[in-house]
Design a protein around this motif. Sequence first.
Motif, mmCIF file in Angstrom:
data_model
loop_
_atom_site.group_PDB
_atom_site.id
_atom_site.type_symbol
_atom_site.label_atom_id
_atom_site.label_comp_id
_atom_site.label_asym_id
_atom_site.label_seq_id
_atom_site.Cartn_x
_atom_site.Cartn_y
_atom_site.Cartn_z
ATOM 1 N N MET A 101 0.819 -1.185 0.000
ATOM 2 C CA MET A 101 0.000 0.000 0.000
ATOM 3 C C MET A 101 0.873 1.264 0.000
ATOM 4 O O MET A 101 0.567 2.223 -0.706
ATOM 5 C CB MET A 101 -0.919 -0.044 1.235
ATOM 6 N N LYS A 102 1.928 1.224 0.784
ATOM 7 C CA LYS A 102 2.823 2.377 0.855
ATOM 8 C C LYS A 102 3.499 2.610 -0.496
ATOM 9 O O LYS A 102 3.710 3.755 -0.905
ATOM 10 C CB LYS A 102 3.868 2.137 1.944
ATOM 11 N N LYS A 103 3.796 1.531 -1.189
ATOM 12 C CA LYS A 103 4.431 1.624 -2.504
ATOM 13 C C LYS A 103 3.513 2.337 -3.494
ATOM 14 O O LYS A 103 3.959 3.204 -4.258
ATOM 15 C CB LYS A 103 4.758 0.216 -2.997
ATOM 16 N N TYR A 104 2.222 2.012 -3.478
ATOM 17 C CA TYR A 104 1.278 2.636 -4.386
ATOM 18 C C TYR A 104 1.062 4.120 -4.040
ATOM 19 O O TYR A 104 0.894 4.948 -4.931
ATOM 20 C CB TYR A 104 -0.068 1.905 -4.357
ATOM 21 N N LEU A 105 1.063 4.429 -2.761
ATOM 22 C CA LEU A 105 0.912 5.809 -2.347
ATOM 23 C C LEU A 105 2.092 6.655 -2.810
ATOM 24 O O LEU A 105 1.918 7.766 -3.312
ATOM 25 C CB LEU A 105 0.756 5.894 -0.831
ATOM 26 N N MET A 106 3.297 6.144 -2.675
ATOM 27 C CA MET A 106 4.486 6.861 -3.123
ATOM 28 C C MET A 106 4.487 7.006 -4.647
ATOM 29 O O MET A 106 4.887 8.046 -5.176
ATOM 30 C CB MET A 106 5.755 6.151 -2.657
ATOM 31 N N LEU A 107 4.050 5.974 -5.357
ATOM 32 C CA LEU A 107 3.966 6.029 -6.807
ATOM 33 C C LEU A 107 2.951 7.092 -7.255
ATOM 34 O O LEU A 107 3.218 7.864 -8.183
ATOM 35 C CB LEU A 107 3.584 4.660 -7.382
ATOM 36 N N ALA A 108 1.824 7.162 -6.571
ATOM 37 C CA ALA A 108 0.810 8.174 -6.904
ATOM 38 C C ALA A 108 1.339 9.581 -6.625
ATOM 39 O O ALA A 108 1.116 10.509 -7.413
ATOM 40 C CB ALA A 108 -0.466 7.919 -6.116
#
Length: 118
Positions: free
Chosen positions: A1-8
């Motif tokens: 989830m943290k990975k997707y937030l950083m990507l966004a």
Amino acid sequence: MKKYLMLAAATGLLATSLTTAQAEPGGCLKYGAAGAVGGHVANHHGFLGAMGGCVTGMYVRHRYRKEARAKAALYDQEHPGAKGSYEQKATAYDVEHSTSPGQMHNTAPANSAPAQPE
């Protein structure tokens, strides 16, 4: 989830950096951030400071755009058929008439005459 937030977040930063920047004063984000800091310092009212700063920024930008449209209208009177946006015409008006940004008229004294050789 943290990975997707950083990507966004990275995608959002990239998208905003690709747009062209215009030299306009203030705005809601800039004045709102300053108001939030000021409100936080003044007895922890960051939200109220941000709201006040945002309203002030929108008003400053409105005044700037209103003046630019007025300068563009004056430029259109002097140069009928000129093409370009109102920002470009306002800049051209400033260049031709040597006005300072935020002022519609030249600030040089009216009675100052160039020195004449004797």
